[in-house]
Scaffold this motif. Structure first.
Motif, PDB file in Angstrom:
ATOM      1  N   ILE A  72      -6.413  22.916  42.743  1.00 26.32           N
ATOM      2  CA  ILE A  72      -7.031  22.239  42.828  1.00 26.32           C
ATOM      3  C   ILE A  72      -8.535  22.676  41.626  1.00 26.32           C
ATOM      4  CG2 ILE A  72      -9.049  20.718  43.952  1.00 26.32           C
ATOM      5  CD1 ILE A  72      -7.135  20.055  45.638  1.00 26.32           C
ATOM      6  N   PRO A  73      -8.829  24.055  42.238  1.00 28.09           N
ATOM      7  CA  PRO A  73      -9.675  24.490  41.269  1.00 28.09           C
ATOM      8  C   PRO A  73      -8.862  24.838  40.305  1.00 28.09           C
ATOM      9  CG  PRO A  73      -8.736  26.236  43.473  1.00 28.09           C
ATOM     10  CD  PRO A  73      -8.528  24.213  43.294  1.00 28.09           C
ATOM     11  N   LEU A  74      -7.737  24.536  39.956  1.00 30.46           N
ATOM     12  CA  LEU A  74      -6.942  25.652  38.618  1.00 30.46           C
ATOM     13  C   LEU A  74      -7.032  24.284  37.444  1.00 30.46           C
ATOM     14  CD1 LEU A  74      -4.272  28.109  40.041  1.00 30.46           C
ATOM     15  CD2 LEU A  74      -6.545  28.808  38.887  1.00 30.46           C
ATOM     16  N   ARG A  75      -7.180  22.999  38.441  1.00 31.81           N
ATOM     17  CA  ARG A  75      -7.212  21.797  37.430  1.00 31.81           C
ATOM     18  C   ARG A  75      -5.898  21.275  36.686  1.00 31.81           C
ATOM     19  NH1 ARG A  75     -13.173  22.837  34.017  1.00 31.81           N
ATOM     20  NH2 ARG A  75     -14.534  22.574  35.721  1.00 31.81           N
ATOM     21  N   GLN A  76      -5.075  22.064  38.175  1.00 30.10           N
ATOM     22  CA  GLN A  76      -3.812  20.967  37.335  1.00 30.10           C
ATOM     23  C   GLN A  76      -2.710  19.890  37.770  1.00 30.10           C
ATOM     24  OE1 GLN A  76      -2.829  24.074  34.783  1.00 30.10           O
ATOM     25  NE2 GLN A  76      -0.645  24.229  36.168  1.00 30.10           N
ATOM     26  N   ARG A  77      -2.640  19.746  37.362  1.00 23.23           N
ATOM     27  CA  ARG A  77      -2.537  18.094  37.539  1.00 23.23           C
ATOM     28  C   ARG A  77      -0.497  18.161  38.270  1.00 23.23           C
ATOM     29  NH1 ARG A  77      -4.713  14.051  33.427  1.00 23.23           N
ATOM     30  NH2 ARG A  77      -7.021  14.547  34.318  1.00 23.23           N
ATOM     31  N   PRO A  78       0.051  17.879  39.278  1.00 22.88           N
ATOM     32  CA  PRO A  78       1.308  18.194  39.624  1.00 22.88           C
ATOM     33  C   PRO A  78       2.194  16.489  39.129  1.00 22.88           C
ATOM     34  CG  PRO A  78      -0.006  16.785  41.582  1.00 22.88           C
ATOM     35  CD  PRO A  78      -0.736  17.558  39.974  1.00 22.88           C
ATOM     36  N   GLY A  79       3.330  16.435  39.154  1.00 20.17           N
ATOM     37  CA  GLY A  79       4.294  15.336  38.343  1.00 20.17           C
ATOM     38  C   GLY A  79       5.464  15.326  39.208  1.00 20.17           C
ATOM     39  N   LEU A  80       5.687  14.435  39.288  1.00 21.66           N
ATOM     40  CA  LEU A  80       6.889  13.804  40.488  1.00 21.66           C
ATOM     41  C   LEU A  80       8.095  14.924  40.677  1.00 21.66           C
ATOM     42  CD1 LEU A  80       8.774  11.246  41.288  1.00 21.66           C
ATOM     43  CD2 LEU A  80      10.637  11.274  38.886  1.00 21.66           C
ATOM     44  N   GLY A  81       8.288  16.088  39.421  1.00 19.55           N
ATOM     45  CA  GLY A  81       8.989  16.889  39.591  1.00 19.55           C
ATOM     46  C   GLY A  81       8.625  18.065  40.652  1.00 19.55           C
ATOM     47  N   THR A  82       7.338  17.933  40.717  1.00 20.05           N
ATOM     48  CA  THR A  82       6.433  18.981  41.577  1.00 20.05           C
ATOM     49  C   THR A  82       6.372  18.438  43.091  1.00 20.05           C
ATOM     50  OG1 THR A  82       4.688  19.459  39.904  1.00 20.05           O
ATOM     51  CG2 THR A  82       4.086  19.653  41.277  1.00 20.05           C
ATOM     52  N   LEU A  83       6.224  17.422  43.106  1.00 17.21           N
ATOM     53  CA  LEU A  83       6.031  15.964  44.555  1.00 17.21           C
ATOM     54  C   LEU A  83       8.135  17.331  45.193  1.00 17.21           C
ATOM     55  CD1 LEU A  83       3.709  13.711  44.336  1.00 17.21           C
ATOM     56  CD2 LEU A  83       3.596  16.138  45.060  1.00 17.21           C
ATOM     57  N   SER A  84       8.575  16.181  44.275  1.00 15.23           N
ATOM     58  CA  SER A  84      10.522  16.645  44.452  1.00 15.23           C
ATOM     59  C   SER A  84      10.473  17.692  44.817  1.00 15.23           C
ATOM     60  CB  SER A  84      11.117  16.139  43.543  1.00 15.23           C
ATOM     61  OG  SER A  84      10.771  14.679  43.094  1.00 15.23           O
ATOM     62  N   ASN A  85       9.901  18.861  44.711  1.00 12.62           N
ATOM     63  CA  ASN A  85      10.163  20.418  44.122  1.00 12.62           C
ATOM     64  C   ASN A  85      10.340  20.487  46.107  1.00 12.62           C
ATOM     65  OD1 ASN A  85       9.620  23.249  44.710  1.00 12.62           O
ATOM     66  ND2 ASN A  85      10.280  23.110  42.596  1.00 12.62           N
ATOM     67  N   VAL A  86       8.930  20.231  46.116  1.00 10.70           N
ATOM     68  CA  VAL A  86       8.447  20.450  47.466  1.00 10.70           C
ATOM     69  C   VAL A  86       9.597  19.933  48.875  1.00 10.70           C
ATOM     70  CG1 VAL A  86       6.631  19.776  49.572  1.00 10.70           C
ATOM     71  CG2 VAL A  86       5.843  20.762  46.918  1.00 10.70           C
ATOM     72  N   ILE A  87       9.741  18.905  48.647  1.00 19.21           N
ATOM     73  CA  ILE A  87      10.875  17.956  49.593  1.00 19.21           C
ATOM     74  C   ILE A  87      12.312  18.508  49.250  1.00 19.21           C
ATOM     75  CG2 ILE A  87      11.741  15.767  50.315  1.00 19.21           C
ATOM     76  CD1 ILE A  87       8.728  14.384  49.551  1.00 19.21           C
ATOM     77  N   VAL A  88      12.604  18.245  48.237  1.00 14.49           N
ATOM     78  CA  VAL A  88      14.454  18.800  48.195  1.00 14.49           C
ATOM     79  C   VAL A  88      14.913  19.551  48.620  1.00 14.49           C
ATOM     80  CG1 VAL A  88      15.780  18.353  45.918  1.00 14.49           C
ATOM     81  CG2 VAL A  88      14.680  16.883  46.383  1.00 14.49           C
ATOM     82  N   ILE A  89      14.551  21.082  47.157  1.00 12.65           N
ATOM     83  CA  ILE A  89      14.762  22.244  48.284  1.00 12.65           C
ATOM     84  C   ILE A  89      14.040  22.241  49.368  1.00 12.65           C
ATOM     85  CG2 ILE A  89      13.658  24.189  47.913  1.00 12.65           C
ATOM     86  CD1 ILE A  89      13.290  23.539  44.982  1.00 12.65           C
ATOM     87  N   ALA A  90      13.204  22.099  50.363  1.00 12.91           N
ATOM     88  CA  ALA A  90      13.205  22.360  51.366  1.00 12.91           C
ATOM     89  C   ALA A  90      14.461  21.632  52.447  1.00 12.91           C
ATOM     90  CB  ALA A  90      11.816  21.891  52.468  1.00 12.91           C
ATOM     91  N   VAL A  91      14.836  20.097  52.430  1.00 10.45           N
ATOM     92  CA  VAL A  91      16.150  19.980  52.791  1.00 10.45           C
ATOM     93  C   VAL A  91      17.191  20.367  52.490  1.00 10.45           C
ATOM     94  CG1 VAL A  91      17.334  17.874  52.524  1.00 10.45           C
ATOM     95  CG2 VAL A  91      14.790  17.164  52.952  1.00 10.45           C
ATOM     96  N   ALA A  92      17.297  21.282  51.247  1.00 14.13           N
ATOM     97  CA  ALA A  92      18.738  20.758  50.356  1.00 14.13           C
ATOM     98  C   ALA A  92      18.816  22.845  51.236  1.00 14.13           C
ATOM     99  CB  ALA A  92      18.520  21.216  49.355  1.00 14.13           C
ATOM    100  N   VAL A  93      18.028  23.695  51.502  1.00 17.84           N
ATOM    101  CA  VAL A  93      18.352  25.039  52.116  1.00 17.84           C
ATOM    102  C   VAL A  93      18.308  24.924  53.552  1.00 17.84           C
ATOM    103  CG1 VAL A  93      15.389  25.406  52.421  1.00 17.84           C
ATOM    104  CG2 VAL A  93      17.314  27.458  52.442  1.00 17.84           C
ATOM    105  N   ASP A  94      17.305  24.012  54.124  1.00 21.19           N
ATOM    106  CA  ASP A  94      18.294  23.893  55.629  1.00 21.19           C
ATOM    107  C   ASP A  94      19.449  23.027  55.808  1.00 21.19           C
ATOM    108  OD1 ASP A  94      15.757  24.843  56.566  1.00 21.19           O
ATOM    109  OD2 ASP A  94      14.336  22.469  56.459  1.00 21.19           O
ATOM    110  N   ALA A  95      19.658  21.797  55.194  1.00 16.14           N
ATOM    111  CA  ALA A  95      21.247  21.724  55.294  1.00 16.14           C
ATOM    112  C   ALA A  95      22.258  22.597  54.667  1.00 16.14           C
ATOM    113  CB  ALA A  95      21.179  20.277  53.690  1.00 16.14           C
ATOM    114  N   GLY A  96      21.833  22.995  53.568  1.00 16.69           N
ATOM    115  CA  GLY A  96      22.797  24.528  53.087  1.00 16.69           C
ATOM    116  C   GLY A  96      23.211  25.524  54.356  1.00 16.69           C
TER     117      GLY A  96
END
Length: 213
Positions: A64-88
């Motif tokens: 937020i203070p860095l003025r960065q804007r998330p994209g679909l890949g940003t939000l997907s990164n948080v969710i998909v990697i977490a699910v994949a690593v726990d499944a693995g």
């Protein structure tokens, strides 16, 4: 083109999470951020994947203070990697013999590099941690190498003090991931927007039409 990008994004993210699980099961040391995640997981009633996602959310708040804007890949990164690593971690047993552990660690680093190329190549937004790095570079004007090194040394040291696994795998990842990614980029060079076409693939000044994906 959009379908190709989405496939690259989600296959890349899933492989990234899976490679993290293989690296953990090898038990020879993790990359700096995963040392931090593992150290936190040892002190929280959360799975490794949940800690990874939680860290991603906290890092996103720092955007937020860095003025960065998330994209679909940003939000997907948080969710998909977490699910994949726990499944693995649920599916992959811990390696016993040393040669299996070494092989698993090396395979994990190679798969991680391939996953990184696919994910970045999709061009749908940086991951939380990469966005933190680029945001700090943009705000401070410091060199990329110094910002990245500072972040990774900080999370590695913190994770190690918290009980995260540091070992030969940490060194192999640190010195191997960059060259491996560079070797793999030509495989999708010009096919996905995250990587520009090579000079040989670009149209010459006398060619009126542009290349297509």
């Amino acid at each position: 083109m959009l379908t190709r990008r989405l496939v690259a994004l989600y296959v890349g993210l899933w492989l990234y999470g899976t490679s993290m699980a293989v690296m953990i099961r090898a038990g020879l040391g993790l990359d700096p951020w995963d040392v931090f995640h593992q150290g936190l997981a040892a002190h929280l009633p959360l799975s490794f994947g949940a800690v990874t996602a939680l860290t991603g959310v906290v890092v996103l708040l720092a955007w937020i203070p860095l003025r960065q804007r998330p994209g679909l890949g940003t939000l997907s990164n948080v969710i998909v990697i977490a699910v994949a690593v726990d499944a693995g971690l649920w599916l992959i047993p811990a390696a016993e013999s040393l040669w299996v552990r070494v092989t698993a660690m090396l395979v994990a680093v190679v798969v991680n590099a391939a996953a990184t190329v696919l994910y970045i190549g999709a061009g749908m937004g940086p991951g939380p941690r990469d966005g933190l790095m680029t945001g700090l570079v943009g705000r401070t004007g410091w060199p990329i190498w110094s910002v990245r090194t500072g972040i990774e040394v900080t999370v590695l040291t913190t994770g190690w003090f918290l009980g995260g696994s540091v070992g030969i795998g940490t060194l192999v990842y640190a010195f191997g991931i960059g060259p491996l990614v560079q070797l793999m980029v030509p495989l999708i060079d010009g096919r996905l927007p995250g990587f520009a076409p090579t000079p040989a693939q670009r149209p010459t000044p006398t060619t009126p039409q542009a290349t297509t994906c």
